[in-house]
Design a protein around this motif. Structure first.
Motif, short mmCIF file in Angstrom:
data_model
loop_
_atom_site.label_atom_id
_atom_site.label_comp_id
_atom_site.label_asym_id
_atom_site.label_seq_id
_atom_site.Cartn_x
_atom_site.Cartn_y
_atom_site.Cartn_z
N ILE A 34 0.84 -1.21 0.00
CA ILE A 34 0.00 0.00 0.00
C ILE A 34 0.86 1.25 0.00
N ASN A 37 2.37 1.74 -3.43
CA ASN A 37 1.36 2.25 -4.36
C ASN A 37 1.14 3.74 -4.16
N GLU A 38 1.03 4.17 -2.92
CA GLU A 38 0.82 5.60 -2.64
C GLU A 38 2.02 6.43 -3.08
N CYS A 39 3.22 5.89 -2.93
CA CYS A 39 4.42 6.58 -3.35
C CYS A 39 4.41 6.76 -4.87
N ALA A 41 1.84 6.66 -6.87
CA ALA A 41 0.72 7.50 -7.30
C ALA A 41 1.12 8.97 -7.21
N GLU A 43 0.49 11.38 -5.17
CA GLU A 43 -0.42 12.41 -4.70
C GLU A 43 -0.10 12.78 -3.25
N GLN A 45 -0.88 13.77 0.54
CA GLN A 45 -1.89 13.37 1.50
C GLN A 45 -2.21 14.56 2.38
N THR A 58 3.95 13.60 1.23
CA THR A 58 3.89 12.52 0.25
C THR A 58 4.34 11.25 0.93
N MET A 59 4.10 10.13 0.29
CA MET A 59 4.43 8.84 0.88
C MET A 59 5.80 8.34 0.45
#
Length: 66
Positions: A34, A37-39, A41, A43, A45, A58-59
């Motif tokens: 997860i 994936n966020e990294c 993407a 976007e 947060q 950011t992640m």
């Protein structure tokens, strides 16, 4: 779980990973998937902290060798 229910009476139910169809032994791997994936993407947060002057985060970052 009982302690969480006591601390958070407005939440109707807590579920463990097994209830969600995720092997409890794989929870760390799922978490890293997860986060990856966020990294990717990319976007930011927004954690509802902008009113408090806290910047969005950011992640992580993907860096490639030159």
């Amino acid at each position: 779980m009982a302690h969480l229910n006591t601390l958070c009476p407005n939440i109707k139910a807590f579920k463990n990973t097994d209830d969600l169809g995720i092997n409890p032994d794989a929870k760390e791997a799922v978490l890293f998937a997860i986060l990856a994936n966020e990294c990717l993407a990319g976007e930011q947060q927004h954690l509802n902290n902008t009113a408090q002057g806290i910047a969005a985060v950011t992640m992580g970052k993907v860096s490639f060798a030159d």
